[in-house]
Design an enzyme around this catalytic site. Structure first.
Site, PDB file in Angstrom:
ATOM      1  N   SER A 269       6.060 -28.868  14.769  1.00  0.00           N
ATOM      2  CA  SER A 269       6.291 -29.950  15.729  1.00  0.00           C
ATOM      3  C   SER A 269       7.488 -30.804  15.343  1.00  0.00           C
ATOM      4  CB  SER A 269       5.049 -30.841  15.810  1.00  0.00           C
ATOM      5  OG  SER A 269       5.353 -32.057  16.449  1.00  0.00           O
TER       6      SER A 269
ATOM      7  N   GLN B 277       9.674 -26.870  17.384  1.00  0.00           N
ATOM      8  CA  GLN B 277       9.442 -27.481  18.706  1.00  0.00           C
ATOM      9  C   GLN B 277      10.207 -28.784  18.805  1.00  0.00           C
ATOM     10  OE1 GLN B 277       6.857 -30.374  18.950  1.00  0.00           O
ATOM     11  NE2 GLN B 277       7.924 -30.831  20.863  1.00  0.00           N
TER      12      GLN B 277
ATOM     13  N   TYR C 222      11.195 -32.314  20.913  1.00  0.00           N
ATOM     14  CA  TYR C 222      11.070 -33.316  21.980  1.00  0.00           C
ATOM     15  C   TYR C 222      12.491 -33.811  22.237  1.00  0.00           C
ATOM     16  CZ  TYR C 222       5.962 -33.717  21.843  1.00  0.00           C
ATOM     17  OH  TYR C 222       4.621 -33.470  21.942  1.00  0.00           O
TER      18      TYR C 222
ATOM     19  N   THR D 284       9.542 -28.915  24.474  1.00  0.00           N
ATOM     20  CA  THR D 284       8.352 -29.414  25.183  1.00  0.00           C
ATOM     21  C   THR D 284       8.789 -30.410  26.235  1.00  0.00           C
ATOM     22  OG1 THR D 284       6.949 -29.069  23.254  1.00  0.00           O
ATOM     23  CG2 THR D 284       6.146 -30.606  24.922  1.00  0.00           C
TER      24      THR D 284
ATOM     25  N   LYS E 299       8.120 -25.363  27.150  1.00  0.00           N
ATOM     26  CA  LYS E 299       6.664 -25.550  26.970  1.00  0.00           C
ATOM     27  C   LYS E 299       6.119 -26.615  27.913  1.00  0.00           C
ATOM     28  CE  LYS E 299       3.169 -26.556  23.418  1.00  0.00           C
ATOM     29  NZ  LYS E 299       2.715 -27.942  23.497  1.00  0.00           N
TER      30      LYS E 299
ATOM     31  N   HIS F 255      -0.764 -28.962  27.238  1.00  0.00           N
ATOM     32  CA  HIS F 255      -0.743 -29.798  26.041  1.00  0.00           C
ATOM     33  C   HIS F 255      -2.179 -30.048  25.554  1.00  0.00           C
ATOM     34  CE1 HIS F 255       2.684 -32.209  24.177  1.00  0.00           C
ATOM     35  NE2 HIS F 255       1.682 -32.480  23.373  1.00  0.00           N
TER      36      HIS F 255
ATOM     37  N   GLY G 158      -7.037 -24.758  25.089  1.00  0.00           N
ATOM     38  CA  GLY G 158      -8.449 -24.435  25.207  1.00  0.00           C
ATOM     39  C   GLY G 158      -8.887 -23.164  24.502  1.00  0.00           C
TER      40      GLY G 158
HETATM   41  C1  LIG Z   1      -3.346 -33.520  17.893  1.00  0.00           C
HETATM   42  C2  LIG Z   1      -2.372 -32.763  18.715  1.00  0.00           C
HETATM   43  C3  LIG Z   1      -1.024 -33.019  18.559  1.00  0.00           C
HETATM   44  C4  LIG Z   1      -0.096 -32.327  19.321  1.00  0.00           C
HETATM   45  N1  LIG Z   1       1.231 -32.536  19.101  1.00  0.00           N
HETATM   46  C5  LIG Z   1       2.140 -31.796  19.786  1.00  0.00           C
HETATM   47  C6  LIG Z   1       3.514 -31.894  19.474  1.00  0.00           C
HETATM   48  O1  LIG Z   1       3.925 -32.640  18.593  1.00  0.00           O
HETATM   49  N2  LIG Z   1       4.382 -31.136  20.202  1.00  0.00           N
HETATM   50  C7  LIG Z   1       3.954 -30.294  21.193  1.00  0.00           C
HETATM   51  O2  LIG Z   1       4.783 -29.640  21.822  1.00  0.00           O
HETATM   52  N3  LIG Z   1       2.654 -30.166  21.481  1.00  0.00           N
HETATM   53  C8  LIG Z   1       1.737 -30.883  20.791  1.00  0.00           C
HETATM   54  N4  LIG Z   1       0.403 -30.710  21.055  1.00  0.00           N
HETATM   55  C9  LIG Z   1      -0.017 -29.699  22.045  1.00  0.00           C
HETATM   56  C10 LIG Z   1      -0.179 -28.342  21.362  1.00  0.00           C
HETATM   57  O3  LIG Z   1       1.062 -27.760  21.071  1.00  0.00           O
HETATM   58  C11 LIG Z   1      -0.909 -27.360  22.253  1.00  0.00           C
HETATM   59  O4  LIG Z   1      -0.247 -27.302  23.497  1.00  0.00           O
HETATM   60  C12 LIG Z   1      -2.376 -27.678  22.476  1.00  0.00           C
HETATM   61  O5  LIG Z   1      -2.958 -28.254  21.329  1.00  0.00           O
HETATM   62  C13 LIG Z   1      -3.113 -26.405  22.834  1.00  0.00           C
HETATM   63  O6  LIG Z   1      -4.432 -26.679  23.206  1.00  0.00           O
HETATM   64  P1  LIG Z   1      -5.660 -26.459  22.189  1.00  0.00           P
HETATM   65  O7  LIG Z   1      -5.632 -27.622  21.249  1.00  0.00           O
HETATM   66  O8  LIG Z   1      -6.821 -26.503  23.093  1.00  0.00           O
HETATM   67  O9  LIG Z   1      -5.478 -25.149  21.495  1.00  0.00           O
HETATM   68  C14 LIG Z   1      -0.532 -31.406  20.300  1.00  0.00           C
HETATM   69  C15 LIG Z   1      -1.891 -31.165  20.452  1.00  0.00           C
HETATM   70  C16 LIG Z   1      -2.807 -31.821  19.674  1.00  0.00           C
HETATM   71  C17 LIG Z   1      -4.271 -31.515  19.852  1.00  0.00           C
END
Ligand SMILES: Cc1cc2nc3c(=O)[nH]c(=O)nc-3n(C[C@H](O)[C@H](O)[C@H](O)COP(=O)(O)O)c2cc1C
Lengths: 391, 333
Positions: free
Chosen positions: A148, A169, A171, A197, A262, A286, A319
């Protein structure tokens, strides 16, 4: 096959894990950080078993930050329900051959079509942070990890910790040039792809506000919820409202490796991605943290795959908890599946071995699901494998 | 129950009460209004403040939730929303956002200042307030606090037109006539009320395309899709479900408004996408009133405006005109 709805055995085990981690048996101890018995790693049989252990080990705000979904969490719940709307159709009894799971995703070799999603701030979960996640992922058959942009540890410091493939990844920042330095650095340090993202333009982390008495202040800064007073009269955080399609055209020359978009959830946007030089579509909501009342990722996957018509790979997350979930997403056309909370639970619960174990559980389940449905190659996984009943 | 809720429930059990100091609001603490994060939290505070009779009158029924849950939003990305604009216009009256505070009688049940605090809060949030004829505060006082207000009346033989005229004199910008409980509409009587009226007349309580067409035929300027007095009838369709057909029947002849169970900005966005010009929220505003007086009304309305703005941005619709049918998807279940 068990699913999200708790079965009796699952409930008992989950409860046992929770109780073991609860302060019931440790009045003298810090009720959240110390406890008398954590189940041994071998006792955990599915990825879901890790969540209560992570819960017991984490301070409440850190657990919440991993768990939360946007708004009323409609989309968060729907992400799981959606897997119940897709049934695997048992195939002809397996050929008896060991399922072949190795693949290449945008030039990155992988033993399974499974990656670690980019997620923020792993030091909240474990003092060793992202280097530990990376070591665990590498130990689990070199699972590729997407680091991230808001990791607790800079990319260059993570990269030496293990050997598996790393992606980065981003931002994006509004001053497009100001992204160049970071992109140069991570590519020099070995990022094999850059995931941009582009969802969460106006999300806020309600729970951070809700848990205002907790140690959530640092989180609020992280998620930009209260960064400066917005100029608009609707109190919408300004940080990402400027996103526009031309951003991909501007970033393209700065990214020598594959560029992935993304957060795509409509065929219209998938096609626009193709017009703007994107090398892969990453279908994701996300993990339910972007738009409340948006669709589950799974229910829109087929229409996006249809629109893309194989021109670029389609990655998928949100999910996914079980190996069978991975198989369902592949059957609906995903080229690979990413896991967000799963490795976070593993890391929080047991550090490096936890990440390794939880990924291996999903990998093994995936293989077993392939075998059970009579598919011994990834190429043989297609829509005939599933019956969908999306609402 | 959700998995996470189960965990929290277990954590909140009396056996481990000691750990509560780590979790959320200390029991009984009433946080400042500005810290409330959504309408349902506002309801929780209202519930702490009210006795059970008053609370029961405005408790959320939850009845329309399932209907909203059968509609999802379609996020469209990479559309700049730096110029977010929620502005609308109804009958020549500019609205800051397409969300009005709805009519409810006897608001001194919920706060000592009643309608006065409601009016003050709504106008702080730049929202139009619809004042019930059963207000516990004289209209002139409300008008002073909330100049752009609308007025709501029940049709009663003989007296209604006189009430409307008084309200118009006090400065109301439009009048909502609430269709009687289950009774048939007396179009002749309605035409009498409309005759020579200086402000637009809306019929509130329309639940069928036929009634919408009739309303247009009889010269009304608008309708509010609504089940009678917001009391849902089990087994009957929710207003949001009947909206598409009614909006189609209304065409451009009527301004279509709607109420019934709107609790989130996403609910409002769905209604706009399905053809409503604006949405009326009543219970949430009353929760704000009960919880904090004017400050609570303001907070809950601003939260809804803010949620709507954020959802619009994430659906790639930076203004109301950009919102279209493709912003939502309807589901069978
Ligand atoms: C605690 C947390 C932090 C996240 N931080 C980022 C991030 O910094 N950058 C990003 O592109 N997605 C982030 N995401 C989204 C994840 O990349 C991903 O899309 C998502 O967790 C997938 O769903 P799942 O948790 O059900 O597997 C985050 C998700 C969670 C749960």
């Amino acid at each position: 096959m068990r699913n999200w709805t708790a079965g009796r055995r699952q409930a008992i085990r989950a409860m046992a894990g929770f109780v073991a981690g609860s302060p019931l048996f440790g009045w003298q101890q810090d009720p959240f950080r110390d406890h008398s018995r954590v189940p041994k790693l071998e006792e955990l049989l599915t990825g879901l078993d890790f969540e209560p252990v992570a819960y017991a080990k984490l301070p409440r705000w850190a657990y919440d930050y991993t768990a939360y979904g946007e708004g009323s969490e409609f989309t968060l719940r729907r992400n799981r329900q959606a897997f119940d709307w897709v049934r695997l159709v048992p195939g002809a009894a397996g050929s008896g051959q060991e399922p072949q799971t190795a693949t290449t995703i945008l030039g990155t070799p992988a033993a399974f079509p499974i990656l670690v999603s980019p997620t923020a701030a792993h030091m909240q979960l474990h003092p060793d942070g992202e280097p530990a996640t990376y070591q665990g992922a590498t130990a689990a058959s070199q699972t590729p990890m997407i680091v991230s942009n808001v990791a607790s540890v800079p990319f260059e410091k993570i990269a030496p910790a293990a050997k598996g493939p790393l992606w980065f990844q981003l931002y994006p920042r509004q001053d497009v040039e100001s992204n160049r330095e970071l992109l140069d650095r991570v590519q020099a340090a070995g990022a094999r792809a850059v995931v941009v993202t582009v969802d969460q333009q106006a999300s806020v982390y309600e729970r951070a506000l809700h848990d205002r008495n907790l140690e959530a202040a640092s989180l609020r800064r992280l998620t930009g919820g209260t960064r400066g007073a917005p100029r608009n009269p609707y109190r919408v955080p300004e940080g990402r409202l400027w996103y526009e399609w031309k951003l991909f055209d501007q970033l393209r020359p700065m990214i020598k490796v594959p560029m992935v978009a993304k957060g795509i959830l409509t065929p219209e946007d998938a096609l626009l991605c193709l017009e703007h030089g994107v090398d892969a579509i990453y279908v994701s909501n996300h993990g339910g943290r972007s738009l409340d009342y948006g669709p589950s990722s799974l229910e829109v996957l087929p229409e996006i795959v249809d629109a893309v018509r194989g021109r670029v790979p389609v990655l998928f997350d949100s999910g996914v908890r079980r190996g069978s979930d991975v198989l369902k997403a592949l059957a609906l056309g995903a080229s690979a599946v990413c896991l967000g909370r799963i490795p976070r639970w593993g890391l929080a619960a047991y550090g490096v071995p936890g990440v390794q174990k939880i990924l291996e559980i999903v990998q093994t389940e995936f293989k077993q699901a392939m075998a059970a449905t009579g598919r011994s190659t990834l190429a043989s996984i297609d829509r005939s494998l599933v019956r969908t009943d999306f609402p | 129950m959700r998995r996470r809720e189960a965990l929290f429930l277990a954590a909140a059990g009396p056996t481990i009460a000691r750990s509560q100091q780590l979790a959320g609001e200390p029991p009984g603490r009433i946080p400042p209004a500005a810290e409330i994060i959504n309408a349902s939290e506002m309801e929780a505070i209202a519930r702490r403040r009210l006795d059970s009779a008053a609370y029961t009158a405005i408790a959320d029924t939850g009845a329309d939730r399932a209907a909203f849950d059968r509609i999802t939003l379609r996020p469209r990305l990479m559309v700049s929303a730096t110029n977010l604009d929620l502005g609308a216009n109804l009958f020549g009256q500019p609205l800051f956002a397409p969300i009005l505070a709805g009519p409810a009688g006897g608001q001194n049940r919920f706060h000592p200042e009643g309608e006065l605090a409601m009016a003050r809060g709504a106008s702080k949030a730049k929202a139009v307030l619809i004042v019930s004829e059963r207000s516990s505060v004289p209209l002139e006082k409300i008008a002073a606090e909330s100049p752009g207000f609308w007025y709501q009346v029940f049709p009663e033989a003989g007296t209604t037109r006189a009430k409307i005229d008084l309200a118009v004199k006090a400065g109301c910008k439009a009048v909502c006539l609430t269709a009687g409980a289950g009774g048939t509409l007396h179009w002749a009587a309605i035409e009498g009320m409309r005759k020579d009226l200086a402000v637009p007349l809306l019929l509130k309580g329309v639940m069928s395309p036929d009634d919408a067409r009739a309303a247009a035929d009889h010269g009304l300027q608008g309708i509010v899709v609504s089940s009678y007095r917001g009391v849902p009838v089990p087994g009957m369709a929710s207003p949001i479900e009947t909206l598409p057909a009614i909006a189609e029947a209304a065409g451009s002849r009527l301004a279509v408004l709607i109420d019934g169970g709107f609790r989130r900005g996403s609910d409002v966005l769905k209604a706009i996408a399905l053809g409503a010009r604006a949405v009326i929220v009543t219970r949430p505003a009353l929760w704000g009133l009960a919880a904090y007086g004017a400050a609570g009304v303001q907070q809950v309305l601003e939260l809804l405006q803010s949620e709507l703005a954020r959802d619009m941005a994430m659906c790639g619709k930076p203004n109301l005109a950009a919102i279209d049918r493709a912003t939502v998807r309807l589901h069978r279940r």
